[in-house]
Write a protein that holds these residues in place. Structure first.
Motif, PDB file in Angstrom:
ATOM      1  N   PHE A 190      21.247 140.841  28.416  1.00 16.33           N
ATOM      2  CA  PHE A 190      22.120 140.256  29.443  1.00 16.33           C
ATOM      3  C   PHE A 190      23.341 141.156  29.648  1.00 16.33           C
ATOM      4  O   PHE A 190      24.034 141.512  28.690  1.00 16.33           O
ATOM      5  N   ALA A 191      23.610 141.520  30.910  1.00 21.27           N
ATOM      6  CA  ALA A 191      24.645 142.534  31.155  1.00 21.27           C
ATOM      7  C   ALA A 191      25.511 142.239  32.374  1.00 21.27           C
ATOM      8  O   ALA A 191      26.193 143.137  32.873  1.00 21.27           O
ATOM      9  N   THR A 192      25.527 141.005  32.860  1.00 17.80           N
ATOM     10  CA  THR A 192      26.219 140.690  34.112  1.00 17.80           C
ATOM     11  C   THR A 192      27.444 139.823  33.869  1.00 17.80           C
ATOM     12  O   THR A 192      27.395 138.872  33.081  1.00 17.80           O
ATOM     13  N   ARG A 193      28.544 140.161  34.548  1.00 17.45           N
ATOM     14  CA  ARG A 193      29.750 139.339  34.519  1.00 17.45           C
ATOM     15  C   ARG A 193      30.235 139.179  35.961  1.00 17.45           C
ATOM     16  O   ARG A 193      30.152 140.105  36.768  1.00 17.45           O
ATOM     17  N   ILE A 194      30.755 138.017  36.284  1.00 13.31           N
ATOM     18  CA  ILE A 194      31.296 137.752  37.616  1.00 13.31           C
ATOM     19  C   ILE A 194      32.819 137.720  37.525  1.00 13.31           C
ATOM     20  O   ILE A 194      33.378 136.983  36.705  1.00 13.31           O
ATOM     21  N   HIS A 195      33.460 138.510  38.362  1.00  9.06           N
ATOM     22  CA  HIS A 195      34.921 138.582  38.366  1.00  9.06           C
ATOM     23  C   HIS A 195      35.451 138.213  39.746  1.00  9.06           C
ATOM     24  O   HIS A 195      35.011 138.765  40.758  1.00  9.06           O
ATOM     25  N   VAL A 196      36.372 137.262  39.789  1.00  4.57           N
ATOM     26  CA  VAL A 196      37.025 136.858  41.036  1.00  4.57           C
ATOM     27  C   VAL A 196      38.435 137.452  41.046  1.00  4.57           C
ATOM     28  O   VAL A 196      39.260 137.118  40.192  1.00  4.57           O
ATOM     29  N   LYS A 197      38.700 138.326  41.992  1.00  9.43           N
ATOM     30  CA  LYS A 197      40.008 138.973  42.074  1.00  9.43           C
ATOM     31  C   LYS A 197      41.075 137.998  42.563  1.00  9.43           C
ATOM     32  O   LYS A 197      40.790 137.010  43.210  1.00  9.43           O
ATOM     33  N   GLY A 198      42.299 138.349  42.287  1.00  5.84           N
ATOM     34  CA  GLY A 198      43.430 137.627  42.867  1.00  5.84           C
ATOM     35  C   GLY A 198      43.738 136.316  42.174  1.00  5.84           C
ATOM     36  O   GLY A 198      44.735 136.194  41.452  1.00  5.84           O
TER      37      GLY A 198
END
Length: 300
Positions: free
Chosen positions: A108-116
């Motif tokens: 598993f290698a996925t990360r979700i990043h929400v800016k701001g």
């Protein structure tokens, strides 16, 4: 007597159950939790029912990717038997309880990043926290395919962040916010409240009272800098260690300075001993009469 709740522990299992419900035309709600359930969680279930959900899934998963180094992942309260009893009584259809192997397959290698939205407040204090939250919530939304998912306003920054993620990724679920559920003395309900000593528990409601008084002062026109400094001093003097106390735009979470002229939100995080407490409150400034100078300029 409430019917026995179904417990599902695999991705395939929840997918099959949701597919069945879909074929029957049911409206499905998801309430994501980390367990150690209390009345606050149960209020989210009640909110899902108010929104017309016919089938309700409550997920229980203590997500390691949203805990930072030195935080309380190992100590976080866990009570699956008690949780299932509460969910059964609440009329929940499915408790979805996957383990880490189900949620994070090898490689598993996925990360979700929400800016701001995640830059300040808890995002600044807990680097990577919201990446972990968003990644796991996205997985639950995809696995459970709900029509709605309910999150509490106590975690206000999290609520806005998840709404942004869902909108940006075109995930077909409505994110519904539910009001903060409190103890009679005003303390916002949280699983971490169990960490408080008797003395700390007696002191903890001061957090909410301070926010209420500050919001009232801000509504009357007290500058943000003065109000936050006085409120931080009040909390620190009482024994809290303030992590942050800020007044922000309620949609973008951008810091507000000076006099609050429109809707705003005051958010706080503070430690009592080793327990980190968070809370927030809406700030609604009163309509103030125009200054004499403004009235004179308009007359001219």
């Amino acid at each position: 007597m409430a019917p026995a709740i179904s417990t599902i522990r695999t991705v395939n299992g929840i997918s099959r159950r949701v597919a069945q419900w879909r074929s029957e035309g049911h409206k499905i709600a998801l309430v994501p939790t980390m367990g150690a359930l209390h009345e606050g969680h149960l209020s989210l279930i009640a909110k899902a029912k108010d929104e017309g959900a016919e089938k309700i899934i409550v997920s229980i998963f203590v997500n390691p990717t949203q805990f930072g180094e030195g935080e309380d992942f190992d100590a976080y309260p866990r009570d699956e038997k008690g949780d299932l009893a509460k969910l059964t009584e609440a009329g929940v259809d499915v408790a979805y309880i996957p383990d880490a192997k189900q949620m994070f397959a090898p490689g598993f290698a996925t990360r979700i990043h929400v800016k701001g939205l995640t830059d300040g407040l808890c995002g600044a204090s807990r680097p990577g926290h919201f990446d972990g939250v968003c990644t796991i919530v996205a997985k639950f939304l995809l696995q459970c395919a709900p029509d709605i998912a309910v999150f509490g306003e106590k975690d206000y920054q999290q609520l806005l962040t998840i709404k942004r993620m869902v909108a940006d990724l075109d995930i077909p679920a409505e994110i519904v916010g539910a009001p903060i559920k409190r103890e009679e003395d005003g303390l916002a309900l949280s699983s971490r409240n169990a960490y408080l000593t008797k003395r700390q528990r007696e002191l903890a409601p001061l957090l909410q009272r301070t926010l209420q008084d500050m919001a009232s002062d801000l509504a009357e026109g007290r500058p943000v800098e003065d109000a936050t400094a006085a409120s931080s001093f009040r909390l620190e003097s009482a024994g809290f260690k303030v992590d942050y106390l800020e007044v922000v735009d309620p949609e973008r979470l951008q810091t507000i300075t000076g006099v609050v002229e429109g809707p705003a939100r005051a958010l706080v995080a503070a430690f009592l001993g080793k327990t980190r407490l968070i809370d927030n409150i809406a700030v609604r400034p009163k309509q103030r009469t125009r200054s004499r100078r403004n009235r004179k300029s308009e007359a001219e």
